[in-house]
Enzyme design. Structure first.
Site, PDB file in Angstrom:
ATOM      1  CG  ASP A 334      51.340  23.643  45.934  1.00  0.00           C
ATOM      2  OD1 ASP A 334      51.873  23.135  44.933  1.00  0.00           O
ATOM      3  OD2 ASP A 334      51.982  24.276  46.801  1.00  0.00           O
ATOM      4  CD1 TRP A 423      61.591  21.546  50.213  1.00  0.00           C
ATOM      5  CD2 TRP A 423      63.524  20.489  50.585  1.00  0.00           C
ATOM      6  NE1 TRP A 423      62.336  22.304  51.086  1.00  0.00           N
ATOM      7  CE2 TRP A 423      63.518  21.689  51.319  1.00  0.00           C
ATOM      8  CE3 TRP A 423      64.633  19.653  50.660  1.00  0.00           C
ATOM      9  CZ2 TRP A 423      64.591  22.080  52.127  1.00  0.00           C
ATOM     10  CZ3 TRP A 423      65.702  20.040  51.476  1.00  0.00           C
ATOM     11  CH2 TRP A 423      65.671  21.246  52.192  1.00  0.00           C
ATOM     12  CB  CYS A 640      60.465  36.797  48.677  1.00  0.00           C
ATOM     13  SG  CYS A 640      60.921  35.766  47.280  1.00  0.00           S
TER      14      CYS A 640
HETATM   15 CA    CA Z   1      53.946  23.409  43.979  1.00  0.00          CA
END
Ligand code: CA
Length: 718
Positions: A334, A423, A640
């Site tokens: 990932d 991010w 979540c």
């Molecule tokens: Ca990803």
């Protein structure tokens, strides 16, 4: 028995992108049009952003995405007197990831569920609000909260890439909708938009997310007047029975095997991080992981799998492929290449070079010649074990499979999927020549599924493995203690750290560099902090009442410089990583905080609700059913509600489910509380499966009670 948790009702996700654009003839009259209440923002203004330092016209300020403000009224000498000018509370207390943009006195930003706000940037007064009315039953359509990373401005409109896949153009004047269009690929696959769009010329560029959900990655360019699709660049090949959508995909297909990849969407989503060079008309974007993370579960033991986990350059006017650089071939971890991209003109080995700077999740800092795509250097900026180094001759990482290949057996890999830099945007100061990176030391245990025959399902996480987390509270505390967040000032030419500041937790905010020799960053433990840019001395801090993840901005009105940032805890770490994130005891209160010298506004007192553990339900399932329930929970609920069913403070901790909720549990799973942001899983699970999940939650409530009783015992004995 009580326990303090932050109760906040809803969920969202977001992203940040930027780009640069070439100076071009303005399409509308600009300065001469005195009747216009505000000047039109266009590509020419964004390209020339340094000529109007008081504004912040595009997510990264200019197309180079440097997030550097030339404003210098706030300095190392006076930053100590920085105070709140105003605050603005947004509607939903979920992750706030937007970078506000500020044009001619108005701030435009977004909160959870893609709600757009236009705010008087001097007073904090709301001018208008646009709620795209996202169907909250689809709140689970993204890996990482119902966030949004902000808007693009252009030609009198405000563009938002809405969570449910619509791109909406809003009239900047009054907040009315001009048009909306569907950015989906028409396949019905689960995907979401969380990133900020980018205005280039008369088009708005939009990426998309969902590589954990079988999405196929692409970037779309829409006409800003009509919403009509101008071009779309797919990042991975599709159905081989159909013609490839672009010639680069014909080459990319050679790096894939079998049929699984295109049947499962392939991944390579462009969920964040675009930049633009107006001189060459090149648009740069990063791509995400393949479907699944586990290379064997996607049937790819050794293919490079282009263009996943890559930087891709295309012509912005046509979407035509120009070059790519794959940071993580055959990505098995990932390692999205989706962190923000920064463009800079630097001297490299004695030569002026136009470079692209990138610090993705995989732990290497890349310097790439942005005209050719040639790798100039790559060095580790954080603890990184999956590869020993990057071979500059081949441009390829030298992967240490013994250490890092978890596809058949569990391994601790650094960085883990949270990424050495995610991010949260980094910034670059041309003044110091340094990049300011929100770094995380995040080794993670990654393991193949215990049960053979991984079951890829539409609408849930398909990572092709487990993220095992021990449920012993002491071990969790150790893991939480081992995760370190740092603000690192990095010299991109020398490829070395110049200074760093260690934080209490990971998942700290993006950074802003200013000409006042300052760097601003929000922190996961709920502060906004200023450091000297050259030496990293901490000079000022303010409470934020919430974890801060977003990138700050700076602007000027009436001779006063402002520093603004969105506070609002959420995103993937407190959601899936609840058990670890919980240690920070962070609240999700979401608001815009705007500071100026001598600011005297105050922050409302933080919420702090104490919720008791409700009456326990009887545990009726056998071990086999509980194991099945745990596995289903991992794929559908944990993203979540947290691994091991431990909440991270943003959305409800299901160990605290009350008897009335247990009574209607199957209905809730089928969408009965979708208005509150609980996604509908109608038709995804059998009733027996839903009950297995519920029994697993009951077991986790019993585990919690036992742990709380054990903690309480010595106190009671005193
Ligand atoms: Ca990803």
């Amino acid at each position: 028995m009580t326990r303090s948790i932050a109760l906040s009702s809803l969920i969202f996700a977001s992203l940040v992108t930027l780009a640069g654009c070439k100076r071009e003839a303005p399409a509308v009259p600009a300065a001469s049009d005195v009747a216009a209440p505000a000047k039109i923002v266009d590509s020419a203004r964004i390209s020339a952003s340094d000529s109007e330092p008081g504004n912040w016209l595009s997510t990264g300020r200019g197309y180079n995405e440097q997030r550097y403000s030339p404003l210098d009224r706030i300095t190392t000498g006076n930053v100590a007197s920085l105070g709140l000018a105003w605050t603005y509370k947004v509607d939903v207390d979920r992750g706030a990831e937007a970078t506000p943009v500020v044009a001619d006195g108005v701030m435009y930003t977004t909160g959870a569920y893609s709600i757009v706000y236009a705010i008087n940037a001097k007073s904090g007064e709301l001018l208008w609000k646009y709620d795209p009315q996202i169907n909250r039953a689809k709140s689970g359509n993204a890996c990482c909260d119902v966030v949004n990373r902000g808007v693009a401005l252009g030609h009198g409109k405000v563009f938002v890439a809405a969570f449910d896949g619509r791109v909406v153009a809003i009239n900047a004047k009054d907040g009315s909708k001009a048009w909306e269009t569907d950015a989906s690929d028409g396949t019905g696959r689960t995907f979401a938009l969380t990133g900020s769009p980018l205005l280039i010329g008369k088009r708005v560029l939009v990426g998309s997310g969902g590589a954990e959900f079988n999405a196929r990655g692409y970037v779309s360019a829409f006409d800003i007047d009509t919403g009509k699709l101008a071009w779309r660049f797919y990042t991975v090949p599709g159905d081989p029975k159909k013609p490839d959508e672009n010639p680069a995909l014909t080459l990319a297909r050679k790096t894939w095997t079998g049929d699984q990849y295109w049947q499962q969407g392939g991944g390579g989503t462009v969920w964040n991080g675009m930049a633009y060079d107006p001189e060459t008309d090149l648009l740069y974007f990063g791509t995400g992981n393949g479907v699944s993370w586990n290379k064997l579960e996607r049937g790819e033991p050794d293919g490079d799998n282009l263009f996943i986990s890559s930087i891709v350059a295309v012509k912005a006017t046509t979407g035509e492929y120009v070059w790519h650089y794959q940071e993580t071939p055959n990505d098995n971890w990932d390692y999205d290449a989706c962190a923000n991209i920064v463009l800079a003109d630097v001297e490299f080995q004695g030569q002026p070079r136009k470079v692209l700077l990138h610090a993705p999740k995989n732990g290497f800092f890349y310097v790439i010649d942005r005209t050719s795509g040639r790798l100039l250097s790559a060095e580790k900026f954080a603890p990184t074990t999956w590869a020993t180094h990057v071979d500059l001759k081949t441009g390829r990482p030298v992967v240490d499979q013994k250490v890092a290949d978890w596809s058949k057996e569990a391994k601790i890999v650094a960085p883990g999927p949270f990424g050495a830099h995610n991010w949260q945007p980094m910034s670059f100061s041309p003044k110091t020549g340094l990049v300011y990176i929100p770094v995380q030391d995040v080794a993670s245990l990654m393991a193949p599924h215990k049960a053979p025959g991984f079951d890829n399902r539409e609408g849930v996480w398909n990572i092709g493995g487990d993220l095992p987390l021990p449920d012993d509270d002491k071990v969790i505390a150790q893991i939480a203690g081992s995760l370190k967040g740092r603000l690192v000032a990095w010299d991109p030419i020398a490829q070395k750290q110049v200074w760093s500041q260690t934080h209490a937790n990971i998942w700290n905010g993006g950074t802003l560099a200013t000409a006042g020799n300052l760097v601003f960053q929000g922190t996961a433990d709920g502060r906004v902090v200023a450091y000297s840019a050259d030496r990293g001395e901490k000079l000022w801090e303010s409470p934020a009442n919430s974890g801060v993840m977003a990138g700050p901005v700076s602007y000027e009105i009436d001779g006063e410089q402002y520093i603004s940032v969105m506070a609002g805890w959420g995103g993937v770490f407190p959601l899936i990583g609840g058990a670890i994130a919980n240690y920070a005891k962070v609240r999700p209160e979401a608001r815009v905080l705007s500071f100026k010298l001598g600011g005297k506004a105050s922050l409302p007192a933080p919420k702090n609700e104490v919720v008791p553990l409700p009456e326990l339900q009887a545990l009726k399932a056998d071990d086999k059913t509980l194991a099945h329930g745990a596995e289903l929970f991992l794929g559908a609920c944990a993203p979540c509600h947290g691994l091991n069913a431990v909440g991270g403070g943003v959305i409800p901790d299901l160990r605290y489910l009350t008897p009335d909720k247990h009574a209607i549990f199957a209905g809730i799973v089928a969408g009965a509380r979708s208005d509150r942001g609980m996604p509908s899983f109608a038709g995804r699970f059998s009733l027996d499966e839903v009950e297995a999940i519920r029994q697993y939650l009951i077991k986790r409530s019993h585990d919690l009670k036992a742990a709380l009783d054990a903690q309480a015992a010595p106190v009671a004995a005193k």
